[in-house]
Design a protein around this motif. Structure first.
Motif, PDB file in Angstrom:
ATOM      1  N   SER A 121       0.853  -1.219  -0.118  1.00 32.59           N
ATOM      2  CA  SER A 121      -0.057   0.024  -0.124  1.00 32.59           C
ATOM      3  C   SER A 121       0.860   1.357  -0.163  1.00 32.59           C
ATOM      4  CB  SER A 121      -0.894  -0.073   1.251  1.00 32.59           C
ATOM      5  OG  SER A 121      -1.543   1.378   1.616  1.00 32.59           O
ATOM      6  N   ARG A 122       1.989   1.204   0.698  1.00 29.62           N
ATOM      7  CA  ARG A 122       2.677   2.331   0.833  1.00 29.62           C
ATOM      8  C   ARG A 122       3.632   2.666  -0.421  1.00 29.62           C
ATOM      9  NH1 ARG A 122       3.019   0.543   6.264  1.00 29.62           N
ATOM     10  NH2 ARG A 122       1.866   2.211   7.713  1.00 29.62           N
ATOM     11  N   GLY A 123       3.630   1.716  -1.373  1.00 26.85           N
ATOM     12  CA  GLY A 123       4.390   1.630  -2.448  1.00 26.85           C
ATOM     13  C   GLY A 123       3.369   2.514  -3.627  1.00 26.85           C
ATOM     14  N   ILE A 124       2.117   2.694  -3.330  1.00 26.57           N
ATOM     15  CA  ILE A 124       1.155   3.386  -4.210  1.00 26.57           C
ATOM     16  C   ILE A 124       1.484   4.940  -3.971  1.00 26.57           C
ATOM     17  CG2 ILE A 124      -1.124   3.895  -4.601  1.00 26.57           C
ATOM     18  CD1 ILE A 124      -1.921   1.120  -3.731  1.00 26.57           C
ATOM     19  N   LYS A 125       1.966   5.410  -5.581  1.00 22.42           N
ATOM     20  CA  LYS A 125       2.053   6.738  -5.450  1.00 22.42           C
ATOM     21  C   LYS A 125       1.338   7.274  -6.480  1.00 22.42           C
ATOM     22  CE  LYS A 125       5.597   6.195  -2.816  1.00 22.42           C
ATOM     23  NZ  LYS A 125       5.430   6.529  -1.350  1.00 22.42           N
ATOM     24  N   PRO A 126       0.908   8.741  -6.340  1.00 16.58           N
ATOM     25  CA  PRO A 126      -0.293   9.488  -7.075  1.00 16.58           C
ATOM     26  C   PRO A 126       0.008   9.047  -8.399  1.00 16.58           C
ATOM     27  CG  PRO A 126       0.773  10.966  -5.486  1.00 16.58           C
ATOM     28  CD  PRO A 126       1.740   9.754  -5.477  1.00 16.58           C
ATOM     29  N   ASP A 127       1.043   9.019  -9.321  1.00 15.65           N
ATOM     30  CA  ASP A 127       1.141   8.944 -10.686  1.00 15.65           C
ATOM     31  C   ASP A 127       1.742   7.502 -11.106  1.00 15.65           C
ATOM     32  OD1 ASP A 127       0.432  11.464 -11.120  1.00 15.65           O
ATOM     33  OD2 ASP A 127       2.249  12.271 -10.784  1.00 15.65           O
TER      34      ASP A 127
END
Length: 929
Positions: A121-127
């Protein structure tokens, strides 16, 4: 998209003379070359890193496949893109000091590999389109489809990194309703249920210790002493640092020692440890002064040595405690209950006292075994052993309470219809067709319309006949009627009413009876006495405001009808400004409608009162709020929410309401003008209101509570107020952001001057805070000058009180850190002070009730009395849940315990369907706070 991929997209190979060659493939980098081999040869090389690699690999398997050559096999083998993944909840036991704790954590299964869901989950970035998972890559769309959102949370904002602490029955059942989430399965290791072994008692105790389940055995110490010693010996052998306290009568301890001396156990030297003389040498304290090994105590010695109760042990073993105490009112019970132990075990006497309902209830409370279904498995009966565990829990389709399953459609909150373009008032839904919507026409008729569903039209006809009637000044005539109508008045009362109504229409408000006011309100509700709906709304509000302090019931009825009037006529009038003045405030679907508009506003506009309604923590009961920080908290809580919302938008590409997605809108048929004399043919009986269930969304409520507590803690720190709130769980980046903001604000501002306590800045503390702030400047990207102006603009929407204005304008030299009043009055330790300041007390005077009620009162804990008081007073489920949380249990279990005590004393259930049984309400008349 990176510049490399943008260039490749622009020069996408299309002809046979163009190709892309994969040259070298490593775990963190891939070298490729774009080549043209026609009459104008050309080569361009690239080094792909990070998300460039899976993006290129996806194209290499798709549209570009005919043009990609070279080490494509290595590329796809070393950087696979996973197309399937499953989010599951995995249970496990984590042992420390010889005692396990049953936990469950969300994990993602990809083939035979497991990954922590929070890390992905923490690897999900906006772009970003991909997240690294081991040697491969997971598409962000796949993660969101299985329920994983950004920042270590699910798609509806529930935390993924904090393991669930399982209750005993959740462990034994391998799941439970409380554990539902976007995962479809709960996986547990095989639980080795101890049945049929050579040493069933020792095996049972070891099973309880392994999973941290309190319990015991029946049959008496003589029968089980050898196996008890075997359990103690094996526990200390496997975990020498385990701390065990054995409590029993002197002869029971002596029998246990004799069993060991008789060679009935392999334990060596155990009898030396199980001496009951409590000298310091025996206690074997370690360097930290804590108990280690095995200690023993009689009830008398336990009462004389309070350090034994407070020292803290891993395992408490109680020898025949049902012979020591049979109720919660004894000193022995209080001493045993006061022992700090992670695991409580008991060997019950052969006399069988534990089978008596009252004694059993006492000892289940002593064991902290609050779930009735778990007791059958936790208490081993050698004469009636339980052969197997209950069937595994079967999960149903996830319903987060406020939202649907895992949001297969990625819905942005901005897609909701959020209002008139301003967030200061509730969005008024479209008016239904005349006569009400189909839902309204088929809805069951509310009780409030029972007598006047047809009488409303008759009332309107009479009202129209008298709409222009004006009476001369006459003496006041009292009038009282439950549903006041013209037919309920005498001629004298009617004359007074016409005179009084004429005065009110001129905005003069003579003293009168409540029934006259209600009659006038009924007229306005039914369209009598005004031409334009806004005129009617103004008249309703004027009469309510004129008499509300004289008649408190007007806040209960007329304010709500005024909100209905605004809805029915679709007026652009903020309902929040009306209902916020009433004791109850906004609630239900109107609260959700208001919150929808507030969270959609840019910048976020969440007044302090609404933040409190969205929080399970009432900061107004805080000692800091009461004594020193009221102005600061009411000023900065809305600003902190605006700040965090702005940060989430800029750093993570989503606003707070999108991170804590409450799910789809729900349509609630709101009853119009409930309990009023109302012609239902005007707008129907109900009015459909569509809004997402924001106020009930637990992840958002928890985040709101933590953010308010964090704000209070930082203000306490900056002002040097004694005591800190413990257990604040919030993202470190959010904590740093709030700390920096409040430090900067208080550094440039000033506390309002006070005659009781002056405050001044601690220069050393603020200098350290400034230094810490510099280290996180790069992390907190919202802390730019542009954003600061945006945050100040958001904060400026809240009107400042006069003291709040002085906060900004006073000289920093006038600000102090430590309140002299707080210093003088605060003698307790800081942590104890912070915990004690929210404590309340509920007492039950049973002096005029029978003995069974007195016995019931004596059996109830303070938290159970608070729950009863909350149910009796109609304070709602959240007060019951708060009482349960203070007891360290769940609301349902707390109510079950009350009913169990009631069955043992009065012989009947006291609570049914979450409500006090009506016939017993008089018995609770003297249950007060």
């Amino acid at each position: 998209m990176s510049q490399h991929l943008q260039w490749l997209n622009h020069h996408e190979p299309q002809a046979s003379g163009e190709r892309i060659v994969v040259r070298n493939v490593w775990n963190d980098e891939v070298h490729i070359a774009w080549e043209r081999t026609d009459e104008a040869p050309q080569t361009k090389t690239f080094a792909l890193n990070g998300e460039e690699i899976p993006t290129f690999a996806a194209k290499a398997q798709g549209d570009w496949k005919p043009f990609v050559f070279g080490n494509t096999g290595d590329l796809l083998r070393k950087h696979p893109i996973f197309e399937e993944a499953e989010l599951v909840l995995i249970g496990y036991a984590e042992a420390t000091g010889g005692v396990g704790q049953s936990l469950a954590v969300p994990m993602v299964l990809i083939g035979d590999n497991r990954f922590r869901a929070a890390d992905l989950s923490r690897g999900i970035k906006p772009d970003a389109s991909y997240v690294r998972a081991g040697d491969g890559w997971l598409p962000v769309k796949l993660l969101k489809r299985i329920g994983i959102g950004p920042m270590g949370r699910t798609t509806n904002g529930a935390p993924l990194d904090k393991p669930y602490q399982l209750t005993p029955f959740e462990t034994l059942r391998r799941g439970g309703d409380r554990l539902q989430g976007p995962w479809k399965r709960v996986l547990f290791p095989d639980l080795d249920w101890p049945y049929g072994g050579e040493k069933p008692v020792a095996d049972h105790l070891r099973f309880l210790a392994a999973w941290g389940i309190c319990g015991g055995v029946k049959g008496g110490l003589d029968r089980h002493a050898a196996e008890l010693l075997d359990f103690l010996e094996s526990t200390l052998r496997d975990c020498p640092e385990c701390r065990i306290l054995v409590v029993g009568k002197k002869y029971a301890l002596q029998r246990l020692i004799e069993k060991g001396q008789a060679g009935e156990t392999k334990a060596t030297g155990m009898e030396e440890q199980l001496t009951f003389e409590l000298d310091d040498a025996f206690l074997g304290r370690n360097a930290a002064g804590k108990l280690q090994g095995v200690a023993a105590a009689t009830p008398h010695e336990l009462a004389l040595r309070p350090e034994l109760r407070s020292a803290g042990v891993d395992i408490l073993v109680m020898l025949e405690p049902d012979d020591l105490t049979k109720s919660t009112s004894t000193q022995a019970y209080r001493n045993l209950n006061g022992i700090k132990a992670r695991l409580r075990l008991a060997v019950y006497s052969k006399a069988g006292y534990i089978d008596k309902p009252a004694v059993k209830a006492t000892h289940m409370r002593l064991l902290k075994l609050h779930e009735p279904p778990a007791r059958r498995y936790a208490i081993y009966d050698p004469d009636k052993p339980v052969k197997k565990l209950p069937p595994p829990y079967r999960a149903t389709e996830w319903n987060s309470g406020a939202s649907s399953s895992a949001y297969p459609k990625e819905t942005k909150f901005a897609e909701f219809d959020t209002g008139f373009g301003t967030a200061s008032g509730v969005r008024i839904p479209p008016r239904p067709a005349a006569g009400g919507s189909s839902a309204a026409r088929t809805a069951p008729e509310p009780a409030g319309y029972a007598n006047y569903s047809n009488g409303g039209q008759s009332f309107v006809r009479q009202a129209k006949e008298l709409v222009h009637a004006v009476g001369p000044e006459v003496p006041f005539v009292p009038f009282m009627s439950y549903w006041p109508t013209y037919g309920a008045m005498t001629n004298a009362q009617k004359k007074w009413y016409l005179y009084w109504r004429g005065e009110v229409r001129r905005q003069r408000y003579p003293e009168t009876d409540l029934s006259y006011i209600f009659l006038y309100v009924y007229e306005l509700i039914n369209g009598i006495g005004w031409e334009d709906p806004m005129q009617g709304c103004k008249a309703l509000r004027n009469v309510w405001e004129a008499y509300r302090r004289r008649y408190l019931k007007l806040d209960v009825y007329v304010a709500v009808w005024l909100a209905d009037f605004i809805l029915a006529h679709r007026l652009d009038v903020p309902i929040y400004d009306i209902l916020r003045l009433t004791p109850r405030g906004l609630a239900g679907e109107l609260l959700d409608l208001e919150l929808q508009g507030r969270f959609a506003a840019e910048p976020l506009d969440l007044p302090f009162e609404l933040a409190l309604q969205l929080s399970d923590y009432d900061v107004r009961r805080s000692k800091f709020y009461i004594e020193t920080g009221r102005t600061l908290i009411e000023t900065y809580v809305p600003k902190v929410f605006a700040l965090v919302d702005s940060y989430l938008r800029k750093r993570h590409g989503m606003r707070m309401i999108e991170l804590f997605h409450p799910g789809p809108q729900r349509i609630v048929a709101r009853t119009l003008f409930h309990s009023a004399v109302y012609d239902v043919s005007l707008f129907g009986r109900t009015f459909p209101i569509a809004a997402p269930p924001i106020s009930d969304h637990e992840p958002l409520r928890d985040f709101t509570s933590q953010l308010i507590r964090l704000t209070e803690n930082k203000l306490r720190e900056l002002l040097g107020f004694k005591g800190r709130l413990r257990g604040i769980a919030i993202e470190p980046e959010i904590e740093l952001l709030v700390s920096r903001y409040l430090e900067r604000e208080l550094n440039r501002g000033a506390e309002p001057e006070s005659a009781a306590a002056a405050v001044q800045i601690d220069a050393a503390k603020l200098a350290q805070l400034q230094q810490d702030s510099e280290t996180v400047r790069q992390l907190l990207t919202v802390e730019t000058e542009e954003e600061t102006r945006g945050t100040e603009q958001a904060a400026g929407k809240e009107k400042e009180q006069a003291e709040g204005e002085r906060l900004r304008t006073a000289s920093p030299a006038t600000v102090k850190v430590v309140s002299a009043v707080s210093e003088a009055s605060d003698d307790s330790g800081p942590l104890a002070e912070a915990e004690a300041e929210h404590a309340g007390g509920v007492v039950w005077d049973t002096s005029e009730l029978g003995e069974e009620w007195k016995e019931l009162s004596a059996m109830l804990t303070p938290a159970q009395r608070e729950a009863l008081y909350a149910l009796k007073s109609g304070l709602g489920e959240r007060e019951v849940a708060a009482a349960a949380e203070r007891e360290g249990t769940m609301a349902e279990l707390l109510l079950d315990e009350i009913n169990a005590a009631a069955m043992e004393t009065i012989g009947d259930l006291l609570i049914d369907g979450g409500m006090i049984v009506e016939e017993y309400l008089p018995m609770l008349a003297n249950l007060t706070r």
